[in-house]
Design an enzyme around this catalytic site. Structure first.
Site, mmCIF file in Angstrom:
data_model
loop_
_atom_site.group_PDB
_atom_site.id
_atom_site.type_symbol
_atom_site.label_atom_id
_atom_site.label_comp_id
_atom_site.label_asym_id
_atom_site.label_seq_id
_atom_site.Cartn_x
_atom_site.Cartn_y
_atom_site.Cartn_z
ATOM 1 N N ALA A 259 0.855 -1.176 0.000
ATOM 2 C CA ALA A 259 0.000 0.000 0.000
ATOM 3 C C ALA A 259 0.896 1.232 0.000
ATOM 4 O O ALA A 259 2.077 1.155 0.337
ATOM 5 C CB ALA A 259 -0.878 -0.007 1.248
ATOM 6 N N GLY B 94 0.529 -5.251 0.592
ATOM 7 C CA GLY B 94 -0.585 -5.273 -0.342
ATOM 8 C C GLY B 94 -0.194 -5.824 -1.711
ATOM 9 O O GLY B 94 -1.057 -6.314 -2.450
ATOM 10 N N GLU C 125 -0.347 -9.511 -1.257
ATOM 11 C CA GLU C 125 -1.773 -9.837 -1.065
ATOM 12 C C GLU C 125 -2.504 -9.855 -2.398
ATOM 13 O O GLU C 125 -3.372 -10.694 -2.631
ATOM 14 C CB GLU C 125 -2.419 -8.826 -0.109
ATOM 15 C CG GLU C 125 -1.928 -9.001 1.328
ATOM 16 C CD GLU C 125 -2.483 -7.938 2.258
ATOM 17 O OE1 GLU C 125 -2.330 -6.734 1.953
ATOM 18 O OE2 GLU C 125 -3.063 -8.301 3.282
ATOM 19 N N GLU D 250 4.004 -5.757 7.108
ATOM 20 C CA GLU D 250 3.154 -4.777 7.787
ATOM 21 C C GLU D 250 3.462 -4.628 9.268
ATOM 22 O O GLU D 250 3.386 -3.542 9.839
ATOM 23 C CB GLU D 250 1.673 -5.152 7.618
ATOM 24 C CG GLU D 250 1.098 -4.831 6.248
ATOM 25 C CD GLU D 250 1.350 -5.929 5.219
ATOM 26 O OE1 GLU D 250 2.161 -6.835 5.483
ATOM 27 O OE2 GLU D 250 0.725 -5.867 4.147
HETATM 28 N N1 T1G Z 1 4.588 3.603 0.228
HETATM 29 C C1 T1G Z 1 5.089 4.813 -0.086
HETATM 30 N N2 T1G Z 1 6.388 5.043 -0.326
HETATM 31 C C2 T1G Z 1 7.216 4.001 -0.267
HETATM 32 C C3 T1G Z 1 6.765 2.704 0.067
HETATM 33 C C4 T1G Z 1 5.377 2.522 0.305
HETATM 34 N N3 T1G Z 1 4.854 1.334 0.599
HETATM 35 N N4 T1G Z 1 7.821 1.874 0.056
HETATM 36 C C5 T1G Z 1 8.897 2.609 -0.276
HETATM 37 N N5 T1G Z 1 8.533 3.890 -0.462
HETATM 38 C C6 T1G Z 1 9.421 4.993 -0.871
HETATM 39 C C7 T1G Z 1 10.499 5.274 0.154
HETATM 40 O O1 T1G Z 1 10.053 6.178 1.136
HETATM 41 C C8 T1G Z 1 11.573 5.871 -0.709
HETATM 42 O O2 T1G Z 1 11.210 7.211 -0.999
HETATM 43 C C9 T1G Z 1 11.458 5.094 -2.008
HETATM 44 O O3 T1G Z 1 10.130 4.549 -2.011
HETATM 45 C C10 T1G Z 1 12.467 3.969 -2.152
HETATM 46 O O4 T1G Z 1 12.415 3.153 -0.980
HETATM 47 C C11 T1G Z 1 -3.268 -3.513 3.050
HETATM 48 C C12 T1G Z 1 -1.694 -1.680 4.387
HETATM 49 C C13 T1G Z 1 10.209 -1.833 -1.377
HETATM 50 C C14 T1G Z 1 12.026 -3.103 -0.183
HETATM 51 O O5 T1G Z 1 6.017 -1.924 4.162
HETATM 52 O O6 T1G Z 1 10.356 -2.236 2.359
HETATM 53 O O7 T1G Z 1 0.552 -2.988 2.136
HETATM 54 O O8 T1G Z 1 12.984 8.354 0.190
HETATM 55 O O9 T1G Z 1 14.723 3.638 -0.114
HETATM 56 O O10 T1G Z 1 15.921 0.111 -0.307
HETATM 57 O O11 T1G Z 1 -1.830 -5.044 3.963
HETATM 58 O O12 T1G Z 1 11.036 0.455 0.297
HETATM 59 O O13 T1G Z 1 13.185 7.962 -2.236
HETATM 60 O O14 T1G Z 1 11.458 9.565 -1.356
HETATM 61 O O15 T1G Z 1 13.285 1.834 0.867
HETATM 62 O O16 T1G Z 1 15.182 -0.278 -2.714
HETATM 63 C C15 T1G Z 1 3.638 -2.783 3.158
HETATM 64 C C16 T1G Z 1 7.941 -0.842 2.427
HETATM 65 C C17 T1G Z 1 2.812 -1.543 3.154
HETATM 66 C C18 T1G Z 1 7.128 -2.020 2.042
HETATM 67 C C19 T1G Z 1 12.532 -1.009 -1.516
HETATM 68 N N6 T1G Z 1 4.824 -2.569 2.403
HETATM 69 N N7 T1G Z 1 9.037 -0.635 1.524
HETATM 70 O O17 T1G Z 1 13.698 -0.779 -0.767
HETATM 71 O O18 T1G Z 1 14.258 1.590 -1.464
HETATM 72 S S1 T1G Z 1 1.395 -1.696 4.139
HETATM 73 C C20 T1G Z 1 5.950 -2.156 2.968
HETATM 74 C C21 T1G Z 1 10.193 -1.308 1.588
HETATM 75 C C22 T1G Z 1 0.303 -2.599 3.253
HETATM 76 C C23 T1G Z 1 -1.831 -3.869 3.205
HETATM 77 C C24 T1G Z 1 -0.980 -2.919 3.972
HETATM 78 C C25 T1G Z 1 11.286 -0.869 0.686
HETATM 79 C C26 T1G Z 1 11.498 -1.716 -0.588
HETATM 80 P P1 T1G Z 1 12.271 8.361 -1.106
HETATM 81 P P2 T1G Z 1 13.713 2.569 -0.309
HETATM 82 P P3 T1G Z 1 14.855 0.137 -1.326
#
Ligand code: T1G
Ligand code: NAD
Length: 686
Positions: A60, A99, A102, A122
């Site tokens: 998400a 997500g 999912e 999450e």
């Molecule tokens: N939403 C918005 N921005 C995100 C993002 C996200 N989910 N994930 C990363 N970014 C931005 C981050 O801030 C950075 O921005 C840029 O992308 C690169 O990230 C219903 C509710 C995918 C493994 O928790 O683990 O789904 O600083 O530096 O090292 O169940 O990002 O460049 O402006 O980390 O290559 C669940 C979180 C959401 C994944 C990539 N998903 N992301 O790593 O790059 S909750 C997560 C990561 C959800 C549902 C629920 C990592 C990555 P900027 P980065 P990276």
């Protein structure tokens, strides 16, 4: 953000929402409309979900959290996919997270490239997989594996995913084409459309094992102490086992709603972005050229040197480890070997791997062997004269392009740099103990450290799997400088009337892994203590004089059971403390838990404000990243600066003023703290 591309009878839903293809509003609209078109168009026989750029959907859009999510909701999209009469195949590369995974699980089949990673992280942002993840994952991989993945949050690789049934095939060559070919096979060979919601056999297995959930609770209790999300994750998976799918989904929603807008999730979301912000240094652009690091050197094979060498080895970088003499070198190498053997005996890797890793370390007693190292990290005793001497020596033997780094905890990196002819190539890399485990590295930027060298050190730290944070030069940098303030108060509190175990309990209950006195016992009370000159001037001296040197001598502030190593309060310590206080004319009084907490944490906050004003830390959130990763500050409280904002800076200042009236000197607020409080602002919105 989403286009529909036709490859013959296969429609490809192409998601293109950089940087990580998050399920932003536009993506949701595109997927929803795409699925409708696929259903309506008779010329389409199958669909592939594929993402452009570096990754499959990584979850998400975390930036949309905290406000109502606009329609269409992802669960509607997933329902369209799962109930589609035409096969839908997810084509996964990069990371399929949250997500994203999912959504992939709502497809009938999943294929992935070899280096793809899949997970439900999450829990790390204080929530649960609220898009059916807690209901679908156990149906695919089984309850035990789902519990581990969902409460741990760590992704698994494609190979493991294949073994667990989470993907159907690892594909080679161009992913989108391979997935389209896979979809054609499904159509051509008339494979069934696998709807995960209908899978029952793995759930039946779990029903036969009623203790499975409580076992898991026990297993993770220590690691998840204080966090709310893991328990809700477990309950949601319990619902998958005990309720029909639709009801399970509703239960997942309820359990998710309890978390999403809570304090913990807010703090953990804040922290997610804090850690990423810390990787950016305003005057060091992303394009800054990096020096090549293919080999490393470590000077000193003691507590820190050994662990630092392991970090390089674990990242596949060969290391030259140099000591003063053979015996010290052998001791250091033996500790490293023991650590690796312990990992092997726990099944983390094979004994062959132990040998392979040891083979990456070249031990030596000659600094001349550093000649071909791209970076040398110094980890000798904490003594300025010694450090200057060894840096002058390193400057002589190392190649012109080599970076020289110090692991010093407190010393002036500028002074160390001045002992060389290349101060631009000198900086601090302050690892935390145990260095092979702790994630934090304070990257100490000297006055003359070049941007190229700084950027290289940051990038290298990330390659080692660390969380680097840039700090400036001052005594103790950010972490230890703040810790020292807490120590002063802890020491005073036990003279004024609290007992060591009171102080430790309050901080432990706050969420820290241990309090200052348990920490002293672990480190040894005799660090920096000298029997000859000891004269009972401090409580610590008195305890050392009595042979209470900490855990290693069986007693310190606590007494330790020789068999179990369990600590317990000791009446002897109590009487030593009251005698010592009496001798100083201190009348002991009852001290409340609230006072203990305030006096231990507020001076840290105040010091943090000074650190910010002096520009030692670039941002308040960097300080939080340091405390969470280096000292175990509870993630669900964001960090000390976030915590300060959450209780309100006025509260902190008012308490400070009260303490100043009560105790006098030492309770002056930092100007920044007072100014922000007066303006009704916080550190994080300044
Ligand atoms: N939403 C918005 N921005 C995100 C993002 C996200 N989910 N994930 C990363 N970014 C931005 C981050 O801030 C950075 O921005 C840029 O992308 C690169 O990230 C219903 C509710 C995918 C493994 O928790 O683990 O789904 O600083 O530096 O090292 O169940 O990002 O460049 O402006 O980390 O290559 C669940 C979180 C959401 C994944 C990539 N998903 N992301 O790593 O790059 S909750 C997560 C990561 C959800 C549902 C629920 C990592 C990555 P900027 P980065 P990276
Ligand atoms: P240590 O005493 O365990 O190890 C130091 C090692 O350096 C010893 O093995 C010693 O033989 C070796 N040494 C001394 N002079 C040398 C020389 N000229 N050439 C080669 N080797 C030499 O110390 P440590 O705890 O590993 O600390 C090392 C550095 O790391 C210090 O600057 C310390 O402040 C810092 N540090 C320590 C910790 C910690 O918790 N121990 C944490 C962070 C940083």
């Amino acid at each position: 953000m989403v286009t529909l591309e036709e490859r013959g009878v296969v429609a490809v839903l192409v998601v293109d929402n950089p940087p990580v293809n998050a399920l932003s509003h536009g993506v949701r609209i595109g997927l929803y409309e795409g699925m409708k078109r696929i259903a309506a168009d008779d010329s389409i026989q199958a669909a592939v979900l594929w993402c452009r750029g570096r990754t499959f959907i990584a979850g998400a859009d975390i930036r949309e959290f905290g406000r109502p999510r606009e329609d269409p909701q992802t669960n509607e999209i997933r329902s369209l996919m799962e109930s589609s009469k035409k096969p839908v195949v997810a084509a996964i590369h990069g990371t399929a997270l949250g997500g994203g995974l999912e959504t992939a699980m709502a497809c009938h089949y999943r294929v992935a490239v070899e280096d793809a990673r899949l997970g439900l992280p999450e829990v790390k942002i204080g929530i649960l997989p609220g898009g059916g993840g807690t209901q679908r994952l156990p149906r695919i991989v089984g309850v035990r594996k789902a519990l581990e993945m969902i409460t741990g949050g760590e992704p698994i690789g494609a190979q493991e995913a294949l073994e667990n049934g989470l993907i159907d095939e690892i594909v080679e060559g161009e992913l989108c084409a391979a997935a389209a070919a896979f979809a054609l096979r499904v159509v051509g060979e008339g494979w069934p459309l696998k709807r995960v919601r209908d899978l029952e056999d793995k759930l039946a297995e779990a029903r036969a094992e009623p203790g499975i959930f409580d076992d898991h609770r026990r297993r993770i209790a220590r690691k998840t102490r204080g966090f709310r999300a893991p328990e809700n994750c477990i309950r949601a998976i319990e619902a998958a086992v005990s309720l029909p799918f639709e009801e399970g989904l509703r239960r997942e929603q309820e359990l998710s709603a309890e978390l999403v807008n809570g304090e913990q999730a807010k703090a953990q979301r804040y922290y997610f972005f804090a850690e990423r912000a810390a990787q950016k240094v305003p005057d060091v652009p992303k394009e800054t050229p990096l020096r090549t690091i293919e080999s490393a050197g470590v000077l000193g094979a003691g507590t820190m040197g050994g662990g630092i060498a392991m970090n390089f080895v674990n990242a596949g970088i060969p290391v030259t480890l140099v000591e003063v003499e053979e015996s010290a070198l052998e001791r250091g190498l033996a500790v490293v070997r023991r650590n690796y053997e312990r990992s092997a005996s726990r099944g983390r890797f094979s004994m062959d791997e132990v040998e392979r890793r040891m083979g990456l370390i070249r031990g030596s007693v000659d600094t001349g062997d550093f000649a071909d190292c791209d970076i040398v990290v110094e980890a000798v005793f904490e003594n300025m004269d010694l450090k200057k001497r060894v840096f002058a020596g390193l400057d002589d033997v190392c190649g012109d392009n080599a970076i020289l780094a110090s692991n010093t905890s407190y010393l002036d990196v500028n002074e160390i740099a001045a002992a060389t002819s290349r101060p631009e190539a000198v900086l601090g890399t302050h690892f935390f103990s145990p260095a092979n485990v702790m994630k934090l590295v304070e990257i100490v930027r000297g006055e003359k450290t070049s941007k190229e060298v700084l950027a290289t050190a940051m990038s290298l730290a990330k390659r080692l799997g660390k969380v680097p944070v840039v700090v400036g030069v001052c005594n103790g940098f950010v972490g230890n400088r703040m810790l020292a303030q807490r120590r002063v108060q802890a020491d005073r509190l036990i003279l004024e009337g609290a007992l060591p175990w009171d102080v430790d309990r309050v901080l432990y209950d706050f969420g820290l892994p241990m309090g200052p006195f348990a920490m002293s016992d672990l480190a040894g009370l005799d660090i920096g203590w000298d029997r000859e000159s000891s004269a009972g001037r401090t409580l610590r001296e008195v305890l050392c004089e009595r042979g209470r040197l900490g855990q290693k001598s069986g007693s310190g502030y606590y007494t330790y059971d020789p068999d179990t190593r369990k600590s317990s309060p000791d009446p002897e310590v109590e009487s030593v403390i009251s005698d010592f206080a009496a001798a100083q004319g201190i009348v002991r009084r009852q001290i409340s838990d609230d006072e203990i907490l305030a006096r231990c944490t507020y001076p840290m906050i105040n010091e943090g404000a000074k650190i910010l004003e002096e520009g030692i830390a670039l941002r308040a959130s960097d300080i939080d990243v340091i405390w969470v990763n280096g000292y175990g500050w509870p993630l669900y409280r964001g960090g000390p600066m976030y915590y300060a904002d959450s209780i309100g800076l006025q509260t902190v200042v008012a308490a400070y003023d009260g303490f100043r009236d009560q105790f006098g000197e030492g309770w002056e607020t930092a100007p920044l703290l007072r100014r922000l409080a007066e303006q009704g602002r916080g550190f994080l919105d300044s």
